[in-house]
Design a protein around this motif. Sequence first.
Motif, PDB file in Angstrom:
ATOM      1  N   GLU A  95       0.834  -1.203   0.000  1.00 13.91           N
ATOM      2  CA  GLU A  95       0.000   0.000   0.000  1.00 13.91           C
ATOM      3  C   GLU A  95       0.867   1.250   0.000  1.00 13.91           C
ATOM      4  OE1 GLU A  95      -3.061  -0.180   2.965  1.00 13.91           O
ATOM      5  OE2 GLU A  95      -2.249   1.705   3.759  1.00 13.91           O
ATOM      6  N   MET A  98       2.498   1.754  -3.318  1.00 16.86           N
ATOM      7  CA  MET A  98       1.637   2.326  -4.344  1.00 16.86           C
ATOM      8  C   MET A  98       1.476   3.820  -4.148  1.00 16.86           C
ATOM      9  SD  MET A  98      -1.153  -0.612  -4.948  1.00 16.86           S
ATOM     10  CE  MET A  98      -1.649  -0.035  -6.517  1.00 16.86           C
ATOM     11  N   VAL A  99       1.414   4.248  -2.892  1.00 22.20           N
ATOM     12  CA  VAL A  99       1.347   5.697  -2.633  1.00 22.20           C
ATOM     13  C   VAL A  99       2.607   6.345  -3.191  1.00 22.20           C
ATOM     14  CG1 VAL A  99       1.380   7.440  -0.825  1.00 22.20           C
ATOM     15  CG2 VAL A  99      -0.074   5.466  -0.590  1.00 22.20           C
ATOM     16  N   MET A 102       2.597   6.337  -7.047  1.00 20.04           N
ATOM     17  CA  MET A 102       1.591   7.230  -7.592  1.00 20.04           C
ATOM     18  C   MET A 102       2.018   8.690  -7.435  1.00 20.04           C
ATOM     19  SD  MET A 102      -2.251   7.797  -6.331  1.00 20.04           S
ATOM     20  CE  MET A 102      -1.874   8.930  -5.043  1.00 20.04           C
ATOM     21  N   PHE A 106       2.949  11.329 -10.408  1.00 18.99           N
ATOM     22  CA  PHE A 106       2.214  12.584 -10.505  1.00 18.99           C
ATOM     23  C   PHE A 106       3.171  13.769 -10.462  1.00 18.99           C
ATOM     24  CE2 PHE A 106      -1.465  15.164 -10.262  1.00 18.99           C
ATOM     25  CZ  PHE A 106      -1.222  16.180  -9.364  1.00 18.99           C
ATOM     26  N   GLU A 134      -8.391  14.918  -6.321  1.00 12.79           N
ATOM     27  CA  GLU A 134      -8.970  13.714  -6.941  1.00 12.79           C
ATOM     28  C   GLU A 134      -8.176  12.469  -6.573  1.00 12.79           C
ATOM     29  OE1 GLU A 134      -9.264  14.178 -11.207  1.00 12.79           O
ATOM     30  OE2 GLU A 134     -10.178  16.140 -10.842  1.00 12.79           O
ATOM     31  N   LEU A 135      -6.860  12.639  -6.430  1.00 10.96           N
ATOM     32  CA  LEU A 135      -6.024  11.495  -6.079  1.00 10.96           C
ATOM     33  C   LEU A 135      -6.227  11.071  -4.637  1.00 10.96           C
ATOM     34  CD1 LEU A 135      -2.587  12.263  -7.714  1.00 10.96           C
ATOM     35  CD2 LEU A 135      -4.262  10.618  -8.431  1.00 10.96           C
ATOM     36  N   GLY A 136      -6.892  11.918  -3.863  1.00 14.41           N
ATOM     37  CA  GLY A 136      -7.123  11.572  -2.461  1.00 14.41           C
ATOM     38  C   GLY A 136      -6.061  12.119  -1.531  1.00 14.41           C
ATOM     39  N   MET A 137      -5.228  13.027  -2.046  1.00 13.26           N
ATOM     40  CA  MET A 137      -4.128  13.539  -1.230  1.00 13.26           C
ATOM     41  C   MET A 137      -4.509  14.719  -0.354  1.00 13.26           C
ATOM     42  SD  MET A 137      -1.240  11.871  -2.049  1.00 13.26           S
ATOM     43  CE  MET A 137      -2.298  10.680  -1.391  1.00 13.26           C
ATOM     44  N   ILE A 140      -5.719  12.993   3.317  1.00 12.23           N
ATOM     45  CA  ILE A 140      -4.981  11.730   3.307  1.00 12.23           C
ATOM     46  C   ILE A 140      -5.138  10.926   4.596  1.00 12.23           C
ATOM     47  CG2 ILE A 140      -2.840  12.843   4.015  1.00 12.23           C
ATOM     48  CD1 ILE A 140      -1.400  10.974   2.124  1.00 12.23           C
ATOM     49  N   SER A 149      -8.860   9.417   2.678  1.00  8.36           N
ATOM     50  CA  SER A 149      -8.162   8.244   2.177  1.00  8.36           C
ATOM     51  C   SER A 149      -7.721   7.302   3.280  1.00  8.36           C
ATOM     52  CB  SER A 149      -6.932   8.681   1.383  1.00  8.36           C
ATOM     53  OG  SER A 149      -7.315   9.537   0.352  1.00  8.36           O
ATOM     54  N   GLU A 150      -7.890   7.715   4.523  1.00  3.86           N
ATOM     55  CA  GLU A 150      -7.644   6.852   5.674  1.00  3.86           C
ATOM     56  C   GLU A 150      -6.259   6.212   5.651  1.00  3.86           C
ATOM     57  OE1 GLU A 150     -11.525   5.069   6.952  1.00  3.86           O
ATOM     58  OE2 GLU A 150     -10.226   3.325   7.262  1.00  3.86           O
ATOM     59  N   LEU A 151      -5.241   6.993   5.322  1.00  3.58           N
ATOM     60  CA  LEU A 151      -3.882   6.440   5.322  1.00  3.58           C
ATOM     61  C   LEU A 151      -3.153   6.873   6.574  1.00  3.58           C
ATOM     62  CD1 LEU A 151      -2.964   7.036   1.629  1.00  3.58           C
ATOM     63  CD2 LEU A 151      -3.319   4.853   2.732  1.00  3.58           C
ATOM     64  N   HIS A 204     -12.875  15.964  -2.321  1.00  4.33           N
ATOM     65  CA  HIS A 204     -13.740  15.510  -3.409  1.00  4.33           C
ATOM     66  C   HIS A 204     -14.866  16.475  -3.729  1.00  4.33           C
ATOM     67  CE1 HIS A 204     -11.566  11.804  -3.172  1.00  4.33           C
ATOM     68  NE2 HIS A 204     -11.774  11.766  -1.887  1.00  4.33           N
TER      69      HIS A 204
END
Lengths: 431, 276
Positions: A95, A98-99, A102, A106, A134-137, A140, A149-151, A204
């Motif tokens: 996970e 991937m962050v 990504m 970007f 949009e990416l959820g950043m 976060i 994004s619950e990270l 969002h």
Amino acid sequence: MRLALSLARNLQSKLGASSSAAASTSARAPSIALCSRSYAILSSSAGDRSATSARCNTRGIRRNDNNDESSSIGGDGRRQRQRRQYTTHSQLPSEHQMVYEMCRKFADEELAPNAGGWDKEHAFPTEAVDKLGELGMMGINVSSDHGGSELDALSYAIAMEEISRGCASVGVIMSAHNSLYLYPIDAFGSDDLKERYIAPYAGHDRDESGRLNIGCFGLSEPGNGSDAGAASTTATEDGDEWIINGTKAWITNAHESSAAIVFATTDKSLKHKGISAFVVPMDAPGFSLGAKEDKLGIRASSTSNLIMDNVRIPKSNLIGEPGQGFKIAMQTLDGGRIGVAGQALGIASASIDCAVRYALERNAFGKPISQMQTIQTKISQMTVARDAARLLTWRAAQLKDNGEGYTREAAMAKLAASEAATMCAHQSIQI
Amino acid sequence: MKILVPIKRVIDYAIKIRVDPTKGPQGVQLKNVKMSMNPFCEIAMEEAIRLKEAAVKAKKDAAEVVAVSIGPKQCSETIRTALAMGADRGIHIETKADVRGDYINLQPWGIASLLKGVVEKEDGVDLVLLGKQSIDSDCGQTGPLLAGLLNAPQATFAAKVERDDDGAFTVERETDAGTETIKLNATNLPAIITCDLRLNTPRYPTMPNIMKAKKKPVQTISLEDMVTELGLDIDEVLNPKNEVVEVYEPPPRKEGEMVDSVEELLGKLKEKGLVA
């Protein structure tokens, strides 16, 4: 080190004698916790944790900021390790990988090509920030209940580094919004406040002009920055409203935000225990912005004053309890330091990448300058400084994720990373 | 509508390839090198997701996108990226760690044979979207071979793909002579389409999708088991039909010569026999 050990042994034997007499485990636990704490005090003064580590069989001494000892310290004084510690990118779980991928992609494709232009124009990178949402950043660490994004903090530190590698201004915009605006409401605000001021700000939702909802953090004033306990902005009760009066200075994201966390004195006699935190909608009557500061760097982000002249907000806009403001500010800034350390790491990384690319191409005296020892020395020093700061940042982030105290480690990370960033940027220019 | 997207894990496009001359045909260094999804496979995956989103929006169909990858254990990361882009589930045919996918052990014929089996096993596949070629072996054969094995209609080098109301696919393809438009009829599905560069720009996997990807199912099956299940011959799949004779780095580019005038340029070109 030996002094620490013998003192510790002395203490343990004294405590051990009394605790063995005690029948219940609950009586034992506090004495062992006290033991650990004395180890901590002794070891930090002796400057060497390895001896105490060997005795306590722990990976680091846990500072007990709360009284919940029994869950994390077992009956024999051994701390149960909650999470594996990651030190390099290759160890990260998928996970986090991937962050990392990504954000890196970007930054390379959307931010790096435009960063120079934004700096020149002093322009806010609206489209890039919208895409970041949009990416959820832009939410976060927020729970998915409110659209986040619950990270965890480690993902945040990694994301901050990669985004800032592309454009440090976008990094600070992301950092201020996540650590400084969203965190205090998330950690201390009522459910009603979260519905009104987190859910639409998690990246969002858009406002009427199609822009992302962004928030800012108003603590510093023209008269006090480091001395945050001397807030001269006031909040007075008037029926079911608060009236806010005062000016806040150096506020990041001021011109693009629609909501601000404002710290104001509710009871001057209590000094720093009389400060409270509020959420203030920036379209309230009486709210205005100062001129944008013309900065030397991080120019794509706006910095200006917030001017509040008899701004009225509902009673429910108080975050937490009256008088809790100072604590909220300090705790918020702890987490913010991890993000800012990440930003500095990004700047350092970008400087190193730039220097290496140039050194491989630039020829002088018949060969690429990358083959010359001075250049090699500089690049080695830059990389070591950056990697060391990264380890400190990841340590602070992982302590936070583990629920442990991380104030000191976060400050160390920010210090090391900022120094690495300025050193790397300077050396990069030399190269 | 069910779309199958085979994806390949290759050396990342930005990495400088290193060739070890002592290793002969297996000289391309794969150890500790950054690997990612083949860029053309990314484009194929993006197109599949767009078709799925269009179908769902028009409420025509429920749509499913399945990612398939044949390769070592680490292919699961590539499949996870595909899931994070929006695929619904994954199939990972796992090969042993020493099996090389860059035209040494696994070649298009073997891959196409396996994919044929997967398509038939899945049943009801409307479309197989592939990248036009992989950036390591650059064969461009897997798509057409698969179409041949399945006796299915195909369109390669797609620059635009549309699904018609009758379930057929209309494809604009790029050729050296220009663009041509082909209709792949719905009577003969699955259609096989390979994707070219200008088809789309793949999306970034967003954070919420990365989180959702963790919960999506991935079926992992070893190559040997899959071969048995499909009734294929393992030698047919693994023994390469073409043998790599030699692998070498291109010679370093020689410095050019600066000339002062057009006449001098023409003179030099004539000297080298390039101009009459």
